[in-house]
Design an enzyme around this catalytic site. Structure first.
Site, short mmCIF file in Angstrom:
data_model
loop_
_atom_site.label_atom_id
_atom_site.label_comp_id
_atom_site.label_asym_id
_atom_site.label_seq_id
_atom_site.Cartn_x
_atom_site.Cartn_y
_atom_site.Cartn_z
N CYS A 33 0.78 -1.19 0.10
CA CYS A 33 0.08 0.20 -0.08
C CYS A 33 0.82 1.30 -0.08
CB CYS A 33 -0.89 -0.07 1.26
SG CYS A 33 -2.25 1.07 0.91
N HIS A 35 -2.84 -5.09 1.63
CA HIS A 35 -2.40 -4.63 2.78
C HIS A 35 -2.00 -5.61 3.83
CE1 HIS A 35 -6.32 -2.67 4.41
NE2 HIS A 35 -6.24 -3.94 4.79
#
Lengths: 282, 392
Positions: free
Chosen positions: A97, A205
């Protein structure tokens, strides 16, 4: 390959004070655990943003972060220089991310302004119009999936995880996409993530390595330089269950990406072409 | 609720009208807001009528419904979702706003925490509201320090993972007391920690813990004049002591006698089913709700000690947050050395997490499969509701 001369694997968790939003510890824990299951001692070293980044690590993990902390992290990493030196020395880098974006040439700051990244991956990220939130299923790039099979990891060709970001990432010629998305947004062009050499990034993530044990093993294989024996774990079952659940369309809009449609990496903000996405009932 | 939503659509100024002339207290936090709302309401009922959204319907429709239900009540005590706080401050013009803690929670639908703290800060700046705030949480301290009048209360904040970086300038925050919670990880060198005393401070800009007027000290709340009040709660754990401490300060701000307030606090044994012990004919289960990593830290604090068994149930529906990543922010090593059961729709996510934490566990379908006759059950929101329905 790296400057670490001990037998112990050193896993450097980069800036947990800035880049640890939601479950990022999971990637660190999984990597250490899967090494230990193969009899490889592993030490996790968290490095706060006020400390120098040591250069003797084997794997450097960069997690997710909110806008301002991401900008601060980029500034401090550039000033410190430790991560770049470790990368040059052959360390494995894994960013998720915000951590993925800041490995690139450029990303968007708090006000959408371009901020210089570390320039280790040939990607440029900007801010999209809407947030991409939800489960992702994707097919690994054939080249990296092939390496995983050769490395002795299970022959897993899929990637699953959760994304929560507003980034759009364009890939330059210096990287390959990590995966082609089956559901979800990822880079925004039908792919997710990017990799080159020992540097890998993804929008999936938090505990993406817990959801994808083959990817965790791939990172370890890059460090030790040889294949690892398979290990049984609940993570394999979770991987399959999530993949089935997501592909059954239970959790989010499904975007069908044609297998032969090569994303150009220069298209911007092509979320879904009309008619290719359906929103499934919850 | 549906009535509340409809009424708000028809009359957007409704909350302003419904709170006019009342003494309003608004309570917001990531964790503990339902319990604190309940404690304050209990104390105020001694004084007069209280309108309150007691069952956690903490958005404007729930506020409207609660205010209509008790239309003549002199007081209104409103639990408020963190995101809605700025709007509710503006519409209800409360006398007191109570702010306790901010931490990662349901990130798939929540705003970024720093952004949330910034919005609170802006909304409080010219609101004229008197704030009672927990000075031990840097994000809350940052948000509340814009208000014109604040009663700082030290009621603890054990979760720190969202406040290592200064909410004002991004610099590193040092805490006086170190902890050993990061899993499998070497702690930062002692040199990065401030050497003594309570509190926290940013090393770069100097933003630091405001000096508290009131503070929680073990089982006692210490007042500005040095006098102290003993909490004799039946609700368990340090989180509830924190909730009661800040509720007591609110009572003081409202001019209530504190001994009777404490007596009201002590009467409460469960809040919306939490801490309740239920039976299903074969086993007795104590129900604990934990929805996010900070909440888990507090749930561990009230568990019966090992080897007492624990069942954990995790769902990931809309109200739970559809992203289970937060499981990796909880240090499940606390569950080692006892029978542990993994349940809920996302029991495989939990299984991977427990396995990685070195916890022995068994995966089961539901509470009917638990082979213990006396067990603590920790569940997140919809999993908790399911278990309550199961036991009827």
């Amino acid at each position: 390959m790296s400057v670490n001369t001990s037998n112990e694997l050193r896993l450097i968790w980069v800036y947990p004070d800035l880049l640890s939003t939601y479950g990022d510890q999971g990637n660190v824990i999984m990597l250490a655990r899967r090494a230990q299951l193969r009899g490889i001692a592993a030490e996790v070293v968290p490095v706060r943003s006020d400390e120098p980044v040591p250069t003797g690590g084997d794997v450097y993990l960069l997690g997710g972060g909110e806008d301002r902390p991401q900008v601060l992290a980029a500034r401090r990493l550039r000033a410190d220089g430790g991560l770049a030196r470790a990368a040059e020395a052959g360390a494995v880098l894994f960013g998720v991310c915000a951590g993925y974006q800041l490995l690139g040439e450029e990303f968007a700051g708090e006000e959408g302004q371009p901020v210089a990244g570390l320039g280790l991956l040939d990607i440029r990220s900007e801010r999209g119009e809407q947030r991409a939130v939800g489960e992702v299923a994707a097919q690994l790039d054939p080249d990296i999936a092939g390496e995983m099979v050769e490395g002795g990891a299970p022959a897993v060709r899929s990637l699953t995880g959760f994304e929560n970001h507003q980034g759009l990432t364009r890939r330059g010629p210096g990287v390959r996409p990590l995966a082609r998305t089956l559901t979800g947004i990822g880079n925004g062009d039908g792919t997710d993530g990017a990799y080159h050499d020992h540097f890998i990034g993804t929008y999936l993530h938090g505990p993406v390595l817990a959801r994808n044990p083959a990817l965790a093993d791939h990172l370890l294989t890059l460090v030790v330089g040889h294949s690892l024996p398979p290990v049984a774990s609940w993570a394999d079952r979770l991987h399959q269950e999530r993949l089935n659940a997501v592909l059954a369309g239970k959790t989010r809009p499904v975007c069908k990406v044609q297998a032969d449609a090569e994303p150009t990496g220069t298209r911007r903000h092509r979320h879904h072409a009309p008619g290719t996405c359906t929103t499934s009932p919850r | 609720m549906i009535g509340g939503r409809l009424a708000l659509a028809l009359a957007p100024g409704l909350l302003t009208d419904l709170t006019a002339g009342r003494k309003v207290v608004v309570v917001s936090a990531t964790n503990g807001k339902t319990t604190t709302t309940r404690l304050i309401s209990a104390a105020l009922r001694h004084q007069g009528g209280v309108a309150t959204n007691a069952y956690g319907a903490n958005m404007p429709a729930g506020h409207a419904a609660a205010l209509v239900d008790e239309i003549g009540a002199e007081y209104a005590v409103l639990e408020c979702d963190e995101k809605y706080l700025p709007g509710i401050l503006e519409q209800t013009r409360p006398g007191v706003a109570v702010l306790m803690n901010l931490s990662r929670d349901q990130m798939d639908r929540a705003a970024e925490l720093r952004l949330l703290a910034d919005r609170w800060r802006e909304a409080l700046a010219h609101s004229g509201v008197h704030v009672v705030a927990n000075c031990d949480d840097p994000l809350v301290a940052w948000a509340a320090s814009s208000a014109e009048s604040v009663t700082w209360t030290a009621c603890g904040q054990y979760w720190r993972e969202d406040s290592w970086s200064c909410p004002r300038c991004g610099g590193p925050v040092d805490y006086a007391v170190r902890d050993e919670r990061v899993e499998g990880v070497r702690q930062p060198s002692p040199g990065t920690w401030s050497p003594d005393g309570a509190g926290w401070a940013c090393r770069e800009c100097g933003f630091a813990r405001p000096e508290p007027e009131w503070r929680l000290d073990g089982d006692r709340v210490v007042a500005p004049d040095g006098g102290s009040y003993e909490l004799s709660l039946r609700l368990p754990g340090r989180a509830n002591r924190s909730n009661a401490a800040i509720a007591l300060v609110v009572c003081a701000c409202l001019g209530l006698a504190l001994e009777p307030a404490l007596a009201r606090f002590a009467e409460i044994t469960s809040v919306a089913g939490r801490y309740l012990t239920v039976e299903d004919g074969r086993r007795s289960m104590r129900l604990l709700l934990a929805k996010n990593p900070a909440g888990w830290l507090e749930a561990f604090d009230v568990l019966r000690p090992a080897p007492s068994p624990v069942a954990v149930s995790i769902n990931a529906r809309g109200p739970d947050g559809t992203d289970t990543s937060w499981l990796w922010d909880v240090d499940y090593r606390a569950l080692r050395g006892r029978p542990v059961y993994a349940m809920g729709e996302r029991r495989l996510d939990l299984a991977v997490r427990l396995e990685a934490a070195g916890v022995d566990f068994e995966v089961v379908q539901n509470v009917g499969d638990l082979s213990s006759d006396r067990i603590d059950v920790i569940a997140n929101y919809t999993a908790f509701q399911e278990i309550r329905r199961y036991v009827g």
